[in-house]
Write an enzyme that holds these catalytic residues in place. Sequence first.
Site, mmCIF file in Angstrom:
data_model
loop_
_atom_site.group_PDB
_atom_site.id
_atom_site.type_symbol
_atom_site.label_atom_id
_atom_site.label_comp_id
_atom_site.label_asym_id
_atom_site.label_seq_id
_atom_site.Cartn_x
_atom_site.Cartn_y
_atom_site.Cartn_z
ATOM 1 N N ASP A 1 9.774 -5.307 6.415
ATOM 2 C CA ASP A 1 9.369 -3.903 6.335
ATOM 3 C C ASP A 1 8.602 -3.597 7.628
ATOM 4 O O ASP A 1 7.471 -4.039 7.813
ATOM 5 C CB ASP A 1 8.476 -3.735 5.093
ATOM 6 N N CYS B 1 -0.842 2.609 -1.932
ATOM 7 C CA CYS B 1 0.423 2.075 -2.473
ATOM 8 C C CYS B 1 0.477 0.553 -2.343
ATOM 9 O O CYS B 1 1.513 -0.018 -1.964
ATOM 10 C CB CYS B 1 1.631 2.686 -1.780
ATOM 11 N N LYS C 1 6.662 7.894 11.105
ATOM 12 C CA LYS C 1 5.493 7.110 11.548
ATOM 13 C C LYS C 1 5.616 6.765 13.029
ATOM 14 O O LYS C 1 4.844 5.989 13.573
ATOM 15 C CB LYS C 1 5.378 5.823 10.719
ATOM 16 N N HIS D 1 3.434 -3.109 0.549
ATOM 17 C CA HIS D 1 3.452 -1.732 0.048
ATOM 18 C C HIS D 1 4.362 -1.706 -1.188
ATOM 19 O O HIS D 1 5.329 -2.486 -1.255
ATOM 20 C CB HIS D 1 4.041 -0.854 1.165
ATOM 21 N N GLN E 1 5.053 -0.024 9.544
ATOM 22 C CA GLN E 1 3.801 0.083 10.304
ATOM 23 C C GLN E 1 3.900 -0.602 11.670
ATOM 24 O O GLN E 1 2.907 -0.657 12.396
ATOM 25 C CB GLN E 1 2.637 -0.543 9.516
#
Length: 405
Positions: free
Chosen positions: A200, A364, A226, A123, A203
Amino acid sequence: MSFDLKKIREDFPILQQKIYNRPLVYFDNAATTQRPQLVIDALTRTYTEYYGNIHRAAHFLADKATLAYEETREKVQNLINAESREQIIFTKGTTESINLAAFAFGESYIQEGDEIIVSEMEHHSNIVPWQLMAGRKGAKIIVLPIDDKGRLEIEKLESLISPRTKLIAVTHVSNVLGTINPIKQITVLAHSRNVRIFVDGAQAAAHLLIDVQDLDVDFYAFSAHKMYGPNGVGVLYGKKELLEQMPPYQGGGEMISEVRFSGTTYNELPYKFEAGTPNISGVIAFGAAIDYLENIGIEHAAAWETVLLNYATDQLRPIPGLRIYGTQADKSAVISFNVEGVHFFDLGTMLDKFGIAVRTGHHCADPLMEHFGIQGTVRASFAFYNTKEEIDVFIEALKKVISMF
Ligand code: PMP
């Protein structure tokens, strides 16, 4: 399935509504999830019962707010199995967590000519902060490529690591492809070459059980919005010896020990990285979201999401001209696709008229789009509150839309 889907759906007031007179089908969960009533209640309760500014507390309200805020820190620590609460830094989201880490790690550990490896599936949030830091320090970004299945070519990683490599920045789960990356394997390789790893987890955190000690990662970042929690709250986890070495990212209240015009000293962890009044109510309500998620069981949620992923994939595949991006076996419940002859934006706009919320565009992830030679995709992403019936509605609507072009 070991949880009560009907009851779960009743927990989410927003899912009860109709859009254009049709029941809402919310398949944009990778962008942001919806909140259960008890998270909304936790926000309201904070403002109606115990709101005050935290940490400098000489009165009842501030004291109670401080306790609730710090309680969430412990919940996050337990959720990801961090060694200590000092390693949990609250930010406003994954993006701020990455910017903080890139700035402060860069200041402490990066010299001119050093290299940072970033994967091709990242991303923009996990690319641009490293580029900014590399620009400031005269460092170089090296790209770890992916193959046409949307799998990281980790067999190339070893040869990309040079004596100048200081860090690998990689996503746990791709927001476009759903690919789940083998973080532990990457970490073992990175550490064997004295390289740090930043993950990261935007997700991943709501869909996988995260154990930062078992993964042995140096940094891990994610966002509450999220994970069925409020927006404007995120987390940065870091190894203690790194966080202690790193300078503050922002100056202001709370992050100091003593301020003198002759020189300022900084607070201890985690407060050194939490300048100013944070999102007090949001962090407190995030605690309620973690309780909710743990009560359902992330493993149960993920098992149901996989059923939905397979059910939808099986119905999408036979559609003529439809291509799915991201076909690695180990993937999360995200499906990006295009249909030959129909623009992704038109597909998304028409699906909306059926009450179906999907995302369209580059998500993104420009370098990833470039890899596949496309401008964007339609993306359907599932959460544990979605149903097979909703997928049936989606497939039927999609076929209707395609037939109109
Ligand atoms: N990384 C990934 C993989 C993401 O999916 C997102 C959100 N789309 C982010 C980073 C940024 O998260 P946030 O906008 O919550 O800061």
